[in-house]
Write an enzyme that holds these catalytic residues in place. Structure first.
Site, mmCIF file in Angstrom:
data_model
loop_
_atom_site.group_PDB
_atom_site.id
_atom_site.type_symbol
_atom_site.label_atom_id
_atom_site.label_comp_id
_atom_site.label_asym_id
_atom_site.label_seq_id
_atom_site.Cartn_x
_atom_site.Cartn_y
_atom_site.Cartn_z
ATOM 1 N N ASP A 135 0.807 -1.226 0.000
ATOM 2 C CA ASP A 135 0.000 0.000 0.000
ATOM 3 C C ASP A 135 0.841 1.277 0.000
ATOM 4 O O ASP A 135 0.434 2.305 0.546
ATOM 5 C CB ASP A 135 -0.957 0.023 1.211
ATOM 6 C CG ASP A 135 -1.831 -1.207 1.247
ATOM 7 O OD1 ASP A 135 -2.198 -1.697 0.165
ATOM 8 O OD2 ASP A 135 -2.141 -1.686 2.352
ATOM 9 N N LYS A 178 1.619 2.239 -5.095
ATOM 10 C CA LYS A 178 2.129 1.719 -6.368
ATOM 11 C C LYS A 178 1.194 2.042 -7.531
ATOM 12 O O LYS A 178 1.637 2.447 -8.604
ATOM 13 C CB LYS A 178 2.332 0.198 -6.274
ATOM 14 C CG LYS A 178 3.362 -0.204 -5.232
ATOM 15 C CD LYS A 178 3.433 -1.705 -5.043
ATOM 16 C CE LYS A 178 2.235 -2.338 -4.389
ATOM 17 N NZ LYS A 178 2.027 -1.998 -2.968
ATOM 18 N N GLY A 209 -4.572 -4.297 -3.804
ATOM 19 C CA GLY A 209 -5.587 -3.262 -4.048
ATOM 20 C C GLY A 209 -4.828 -1.998 -4.418
ATOM 21 O O GLY A 209 -4.197 -1.391 -3.566
ATOM 22 N N HIS A 210 -4.823 -1.653 -5.687
ATOM 23 C CA HIS A 210 -4.064 -0.495 -6.167
ATOM 24 C C HIS A 210 -5.032 0.620 -6.550
ATOM 25 O O HIS A 210 -5.859 0.454 -7.446
ATOM 26 C CB HIS A 210 -3.185 -0.893 -7.357
ATOM 27 C CG HIS A 210 -2.115 -1.888 -6.996
ATOM 28 N ND1 HIS A 210 -1.176 -2.352 -7.875
ATOM 29 C CD2 HIS A 210 -1.835 -2.492 -5.801
ATOM 30 C CE1 HIS A 210 -0.371 -3.195 -7.255
ATOM 31 N NE2 HIS A 210 -0.766 -3.312 -5.997
ATOM 32 N N GLN A 254 1.856 -6.042 -3.317
ATOM 33 C CA GLN A 254 2.303 -6.181 -1.920
ATOM 34 C C GLN A 254 3.576 -5.343 -1.728
ATOM 35 O O GLN A 254 3.801 -4.399 -2.464
ATOM 36 C CB GLN A 254 2.550 -7.657 -1.561
ATOM 37 C CG GLN A 254 1.296 -8.488 -1.421
ATOM 38 C CD GLN A 254 0.700 -8.903 -2.755
ATOM 39 O OE1 GLN A 254 1.372 -9.508 -3.555
ATOM 40 N NE2 GLN A 254 -0.561 -8.606 -2.997
HETATM 41 P P1 GDP Z 1 -0.890 0.388 -3.499
HETATM 42 O O1 GDP Z 1 -1.463 -0.900 -3.041
HETATM 43 O O2 GDP Z 1 0.590 0.464 -3.279
HETATM 44 O O3 GDP Z 1 -1.249 0.750 -4.913
HETATM 45 O O4 GDP Z 1 -1.507 1.502 -2.545
HETATM 46 P P2 GDP Z 1 -3.064 1.631 -2.106
HETATM 47 O O5 GDP Z 1 -3.831 2.136 -3.259
HETATM 48 O O6 GDP Z 1 -3.522 0.395 -1.441
HETATM 49 O O7 GDP Z 1 -2.938 2.705 -0.950
HETATM 50 C C1 GDP Z 1 -2.380 3.959 -1.148
HETATM 51 C C2 GDP Z 1 -3.419 5.012 -0.780
HETATM 52 O O8 GDP Z 1 -2.771 6.267 -0.635
HETATM 53 C C3 GDP Z 1 -4.482 5.235 -1.834
HETATM 54 O O9 GDP Z 1 -5.687 5.561 -1.208
HETATM 55 C C4 GDP Z 1 -3.956 6.401 -2.646
HETATM 56 O O10 GDP Z 1 -4.998 7.143 -3.256
HETATM 57 C C5 GDP Z 1 -3.291 7.209 -1.571
HETATM 58 N N1 GDP Z 1 -2.126 7.996 -2.003
HETATM 59 C C6 GDP Z 1 -1.167 7.665 -2.892
HETATM 60 N N2 GDP Z 1 -0.209 8.621 -2.950
HETATM 61 C C7 GDP Z 1 -0.588 9.577 -2.062
HETATM 62 C C8 GDP Z 1 -0.001 10.813 -1.636
HETATM 63 O O11 GDP Z 1 1.069 11.223 -2.059
HETATM 64 N N3 GDP Z 1 -0.690 11.528 -0.685
HETATM 65 C C9 GDP Z 1 -1.866 11.092 -0.156
HETATM 66 N N4 GDP Z 1 -2.451 11.848 0.755
HETATM 67 N N5 GDP Z 1 -2.442 9.937 -0.534
HETATM 68 C C10 GDP Z 1 -1.800 9.179 -1.464
HETATM 69 P P1 IMO Z 2 -0.964 -4.146 -2.268
HETATM 70 O O1 IMO Z 2 -0.548 -4.660 -3.628
HETATM 71 C C1 IMO Z 2 -0.985 -4.672 2.059
HETATM 72 C C2 IMO Z 2 -1.003 -8.766 3.576
HETATM 73 C C3 IMO Z 2 -2.250 -9.239 4.282
HETATM 74 C C4 IMO Z 2 -1.659 -10.252 5.244
HETATM 75 C C5 IMO Z 2 -0.520 -10.878 4.422
HETATM 76 C C6 IMO Z 2 -0.893 -12.178 3.734
HETATM 77 O O2 IMO Z 2 -2.246 -3.442 -2.265
HETATM 78 O O3 IMO Z 2 0.163 -3.412 -1.633
HETATM 79 P P2 IMO Z 2 -2.476 -12.879 1.710
HETATM 80 O O4 IMO Z 2 -3.852 -12.445 1.339
HETATM 81 O O5 IMO Z 2 -1.445 -12.574 0.690
HETATM 82 O O6 IMO Z 2 -2.425 -14.294 2.181
HETATM 83 O O7 IMO Z 2 -2.109 -12.001 3.026
HETATM 84 O O8 IMO Z 2 -0.178 -9.909 3.446
HETATM 85 N N1 IMO Z 2 -1.234 -8.235 2.213
HETATM 86 C C7 IMO Z 2 -1.177 -6.944 1.898
HETATM 87 N N2 IMO Z 2 -1.004 -5.857 2.688
HETATM 88 N N3 IMO Z 2 -1.111 -4.526 0.724
HETATM 89 C C8 IMO Z 2 -1.264 -5.601 -0.090
HETATM 90 O O9 IMO Z 2 -1.244 -5.510 -1.433
HETATM 91 C C9 IMO Z 2 -1.350 -6.874 0.501
HETATM 92 N N4 IMO Z 2 -1.524 -8.142 0.025
HETATM 93 C C10 IMO Z 2 -1.445 -8.942 1.073
HETATM 94 O O10 IMO Z 2 -2.886 -8.191 4.954
HETATM 95 O O11 IMO Z 2 -1.075 -9.602 6.336
HETATM 96 MG MG MG Z 3 -2.960 -1.606 -1.754
#
Ligand code: GDP
Ligand code: IMO
Ligand code: MG
Length: 421
Positions: free
Chosen positions: A12, A15, A39-40, A221
């Protein structure tokens, strides 16, 4: 060449947003591991979209998108995701390719995930329960079903055989899930997947690379969730580091170019497992609020803490990161002081190396403090506008990590990304 983009923490890191931004420079975006546990989040013309299996280049009409062999695919989630994206990007199916060697997540994989987690009780991993672990277990256990199998006439027989095996396994568990309720939808989606462009991903990529196309491999991840080097057993079941690109796409190491490593300006984690810099106090709560730290896949509150440079130095090393990207810098606007862990204190000794097992060690982070800044970073539109204290903070990170910061992200918007000279 293939450049790589991956998360350096526990996922998270932002990415999705960064791939969406960088996609304008690339011809192909390819996912190489993970599955619907990812979840991107992207904002497309102000609309929030969360992608799980589809690469984050899908909103750029010049980009082809490959779901590589290293990914595990749940046909139902993939179809649902396509249904969500299609109205926003009507040409997406012409630009989406799926590797025939990607493994499938079956309804019984999800049931096994749930049963195994329930049996662990207090020690549960905190899995997203998407069936990731059991699907990768069948891959390495040489039992799995792959996308290419759904084209064969005896797919149903293969499915029944594997499901029988899973039933034997499920019998050991107390926790039972009615997985049969998911079977109809599974077979309907399998039918649908047949209509997608299924390719030998490795040959397909080789052809495009020979043609001079630029590829970006999109990690899922984070490096601290890597099956080999993460906080085992509190990890996911794939190689999330740069090494995973070669096996997850079928490309040679000599073809890898830059490695973009993404870190938040602080740190988060979802699910169980060690997190040395976690803040269980008010500051942690404030970080969660300021950063809207709730899981994009499961909605769970993310655990929050200060940036951990010991862990970051390790993950930068593991993937040979050439370009750092710091996200969510704006979230720290309200915090003063700001802290960064520069060492761990274990048994009275300071170390900058990760111990074998973070779970068993009593770790006290050693912090360096920085002054907060006096103007909001979110409104800055170029490097010069950034507060001096933040620039000093960036220089410190660069020195500690021995890696250049290329971009700082200062908001959720597609263009809220500042190039760092
Ligand atoms: P990913 O899994 O690495 O793609 O990240 P996620 O989408 O799960 O979580 C990142 C969260 O941070 C999302 O809700 C984005 O919209 C938000 N986000 C990304 N970059 C920034 C930033 O520079 N500032 C803020 N405030 N939010 C951001
Ligand atoms: P993105 O791509 C954050 C965590 C789960 C759990 C562990 C194992 O959005 O960064 P799994 O479902 O793979 O068996 O879970 O890894 N986990 C993540 N945490 N971002 C993710 O993906 C994750 N994918 C799995 O919360 O601790
Ligand atoms: Mg994510």
């Amino acid at each position: 060449m293939i450049d790589v983009l991956l998360g350096l923490q526990w996922g998270d890191e932002g990415k999705g947003k960064i791939v969406d931004f960088l996609a304008s420079k690339y011809d192909i975006i390819a996912r190489f591991q993970g599955g619907p546990n990812a979840g991107h989040t992207l904002y497309v013309n102000g609309t929030k979209v969360v992608l799980h299996t589809i690469p984050s280049g899908v909103f750029h009409t010049h980009c082809l998108n490959l779901i590589g062999n290293g990914v595990v695919i749940d046909p139902v989630t993939l179809q649902k995701e396509i249904d969500k994206v299609l109205p926003l990007q009507p040409d997406m199916l012409q630009r989406l390719y799926v590797s025939s060697k990607a493994h499938l997540i079956l309804p019984t994989h999800r049931a096994l995930d749930a049963a195994s987690e329930a049996a662990k009780g207090q020690d549960k991993i905190g899995s997203t329960l998407k069936g990731i672990g059991p699907a990768y277990m069948d891959k390495t256990g040489r039992n799995g079903l792959r996308v290419g199998d759904i084209l064969s006439k005896n797919f149903k027989q293969k499915y029944d055989k594997l499901t029988q095996k899973h039933l034997e396994m499920l019998r050991q568990y107390e926790h039972q899930v009615d997985w049969r309720q998911w079977e109809d939808a599974f077979f309907e989606s399998v039918e649908y997947i047949r209509s997608l462009q299924i390719v030998n991903g490795e040959y397909w990529l080789d052809m495009h690379l020979k043609d001079g196309k630029e590829v970006l491999a999109e990690g899922a991840q984070g490096s601290m969730l890597d099956i080999d080097f993460g906080t085992y057993p509190f990890v996911t079941s794939s190689n999330t580091i740069a090494a995973g690109v070669c096996s997850g796409l079928g490309v040679a190491p000599s073809r890898i170019g830059d490695v973009y490593g993404i870190t938040k300006a602080y740190c988060t984690r979802v699910g169980g497992g060690p997190f040395p810099t976690e803040l269980l106090d008010e500051t942690g709560e404030e970080l969660r609020k300021a950063g809207s730290e709730f899981g994009a896949t499961t909605g769970r509150p993310r655990r929050c803490g200060w940036i951990d440079l010991v862990a970051l130095r390790y993950t930068v090393m593991l993937s040979g990161v050439t370009k750092l990207i710091v996200t969510k810098a704006d979230v720290l606007d309200e915090f003063n002081p700001i802290k960064a862990a520069t060492a761990y204190l274990i048994d009275g000794k300071e170390t900058k190396e990760l111990p074998f097992d973070l779970c068993t060690e009593d770790i006290t982070p050693v912090y360096q403090e920085f002054d907060g800044w006096d103007k909001p970073i979110g409104s800055c539109v170029n490097y010069d506008e950034l507060p001096h204290v933040f620039k000093d903070y960036c220089r410190f990170l660069e020195q500690y990590l021995e890696t250049k910061i290329s971009y700082v992200s200062n908001g959720t918007g597609r263009d809220q990304l500042l190039a760092i000279p």
